[in-house]
Motif scaffolding. Structure first.
Motif, PDB file in Angstrom:
ATOM      1  N   LYS A  82       2.857   3.355   2.591  1.00 15.20           N
ATOM      2  CA  LYS A  82       2.061   3.731   3.758  1.00 15.20           C
ATOM      3  C   LYS A  82       2.657   3.137   5.020  1.00 15.20           C
ATOM      4  CE  LYS A  82      -2.681   3.841   5.476  1.00 15.20           C
ATOM      5  NZ  LYS A  82      -4.101   3.460   5.216  1.00 15.20           N
ATOM      6  N   THR A 124      -1.932   2.322  -4.827  1.00 17.88           N
ATOM      7  CA  THR A 124      -2.144   3.597  -4.144  1.00 17.88           C
ATOM      8  C   THR A 124      -3.485   3.596  -3.437  1.00 17.88           C
ATOM      9  OG1 THR A 124      -0.827   4.703  -5.852  1.00 17.88           O
ATOM     10  CG2 THR A 124      -2.193   6.101  -4.430  1.00 17.88           C
ATOM     11  N   SER A 159       0.855  -1.199   0.000  1.00 15.87           N
ATOM     12  CA  SER A 159       0.000   0.000   0.000  1.00 15.87           C
ATOM     13  C   SER A 159       0.884   1.239   0.000  1.00 15.87           C
ATOM     14  CB  SER A 159      -0.915   0.006   1.226  1.00 15.87           C
ATOM     15  OG  SER A 159      -1.802  -1.098   1.204  1.00 15.87           O
ATOM     16  N   ALA A 160       0.515   2.204  -0.829  1.00 16.90           N
ATOM     17  CA  ALA A 160       1.281   3.439  -0.955  1.00 16.90           C
ATOM     18  C   ALA A 160       0.334   4.629  -0.923  1.00 16.90           C
ATOM     19  CB  ALA A 160       2.107   3.441  -2.238  1.00 16.90           C
ATOM     20  N   VAL A 161       0.874   5.784  -0.537  1.00 16.28           N
ATOM     21  CA  VAL A 161       0.091   7.029  -0.492  1.00 16.28           C
ATOM     22  C   VAL A 161       0.841   8.094  -1.262  1.00 16.28           C
ATOM     23  CG1 VAL A 161      -1.038   6.513   1.707  1.00 16.28           C
ATOM     24  CG2 VAL A 161       1.174   7.683   1.693  1.00 16.28           C
ATOM     25  N   THR A 162       0.086   9.030  -1.784  1.00 19.24           N
ATOM     26  CA  THR A 162       0.662  10.158  -2.517  1.00 19.24           C
ATOM     27  C   THR A 162       0.739  11.362  -1.590  1.00 19.24           C
ATOM     28  OG1 THR A 162      -0.281   9.340  -4.583  1.00 19.24           O
ATOM     29  CG2 THR A 162       0.437  11.646  -4.532  1.00 19.24           C
ATOM     30  N   VAL A 177       5.260   9.447  -4.252  1.00 16.28           N
ATOM     31  CA  VAL A 177       4.537   8.282  -3.742  1.00 16.28           C
ATOM     32  C   VAL A 177       5.441   7.568  -2.751  1.00 16.28           C
ATOM     33  CG1 VAL A 177       3.428   6.087  -4.311  1.00 16.28           C
ATOM     34  CG2 VAL A 177       3.215   8.044  -5.871  1.00 16.28           C
TER      35      VAL A 177
END
Length: 371
Positions: free
Chosen positions: A353, A369, A44-47, A350
């Protein structure tokens, strides 16, 4: 060796030969198969966004009356009557206590008598001067020097009247101090003396007769650390709670900022006006206030789980073209779920998380994302 045993050994050898003749999996194929399995898992990744969250700092404070005062007698006297006691509500101008000082009453009577005597003397000298003016109309009846003398006497007596009236007003003002009235509407919170006590200079002048506090309007004083002074705005909404009413939240607006940093605490004092019509809150209560502050320009906030510290560095994992990069950062302010960071990052980057020390730097990684 017996025949059955010979047959068992022969079958085992034949099985090994068949197995050795089957297809072989090279290490390269195993790596590809493992990579295929890894591709199925996505991190999981966040911008990083430019918008910054609303921040609050928790500060302790104390409620104070908007107005409070100690009432001291201003003249030497004895307490005659006290009309109020602790807990009584009073209105502005209400009579609270009466003092007695016989010598002041005697001085007032003497001053009044001097005023009347001066007025009588002035009336006499004025009448003499007016008769002299009428007499001067007859040639040779009175000299000009006598007329001027009568005029000077009348003017001197008129000034004496003014002086005596001023003295009378000053003594009357002292007599008025024998009646203590409320300077504002509030509640009597303390009474130390009783009827018969001597008060004033030379008496129990260090002890206030009464203490009055305003309860329907309070002020909350907070000491704001120097680091947040640039974020404080007049009129900002502040919420706070008290231990007595744990399930209730109170609020007010920043009314005054001292604009002066105390060198001992490196903080600036601010005040919040609190409306308290039901008098539920009391002066002296300790409060826990949540003060909103504005984030500085250029600040970046990320989830707390995105920042990881080990023996070597504090970092986040940025993903660029499917490659994980460790970017060193420094921590700043912390909110409930996010932390402020400083480093070579910008809005639009990016990052993972949840950072993990098991992800090697510059390694291939698959992400998805999330908000």
């Amino acid at each position: 060796m017996s025949c059955p045993m010979h047959r068992i050994i022969t079958v085992a050898i034949a099985g090994l030969l068949v197995a050795s003749c089957g297809p072989k999996k090279h290490a390269e194929n195993l790596a590809k198969e493992q990579a295929g399995k890894n591709d199925e898992f996505r991190y999981s990744a966040v911008t990083i966004k430019g918008a910054q969250p609303v921040r609050e700092i928790n500060l302790p404070g104390e409620l104070e009356s908007f107005y409070e005062t100690d009432l001291f007698p201003r003249v030497s006297s004895y307490i005659s009557k006290i009309h109020v006691d602790i807990g009584d509500r009073v209105n502005k101008g209400q009579l609270l206590a009466e003092l007695e000082a016989p010598e002041l009453i005697a001085n007032l009577t003497a001053a009044f008598s001097k005023v009347k005597a001066a007025e009588a003397m002035y009336q006499s000298s004025r009448a003499t001067y007016q008769r002299a003016l009428k007499t001067r109309k007859t040639p040779g009846a009175i000299s000009e020097m006598d007329v001027e003398t009568f005029w000077s006497k009348a003017m001197s007596d008129s000034l004496m009247v003014v002086a005596e009236q001023a003295h009378y007003e000053s003594v009357k003002q002292l007599v008025d101090y024998l009646k203590i009235t409320a300077p504002f509407a509030g509640v009597v919170t303390d009474r130390r003396l009783s009827p018969g006590a001597f008060v004033g200079p030379g008496g129990q002048n260090s002890v206030p007769l009464l203490k009055i506090k305003q309860l329907d309007r309070l002020r909350l004083r907070l000491a704001v650390p120097e680091a947040y002074l640039g974020d404080i705005r007049s009129g900002a909404h502040v919420q706070f709670s008290v231990r007595t009413f744990q399930n209730q939240v109170f609020s007010g607006n920043i009314s005054r900022i001292s604009h002066s940093v105390r060198p001992d605490t490196r903080s600036e004092m601010i005040e919040i006006d609190i409306s308290n019509p039901d008098r539920k809150l009391k002066p002296g209560m300790f409060v826990s206030a949540r003060l909103p502050v504005q984030s500085g320009e250029g600040s970046i906030f990320v989830p707390k789980t995105s920042v990881l510290s080990n023996m070597e560095q504090t970092f986040v994992i940025r993903v660029v073209n499917g490659v994980a990069e460790r970017v060193s950062v420094e921590r700043g302010d912390v909110t409930d779920s996010q932390v402020q960071i400083f480093g070579e990052l910008k809005p639009g980057d990016v990052i993972l998380k949840v950072a993990s020390d098991e992800i090697p730097n510059k390694s291939a990684i698959a992400i998805e994302t999330v908000n």
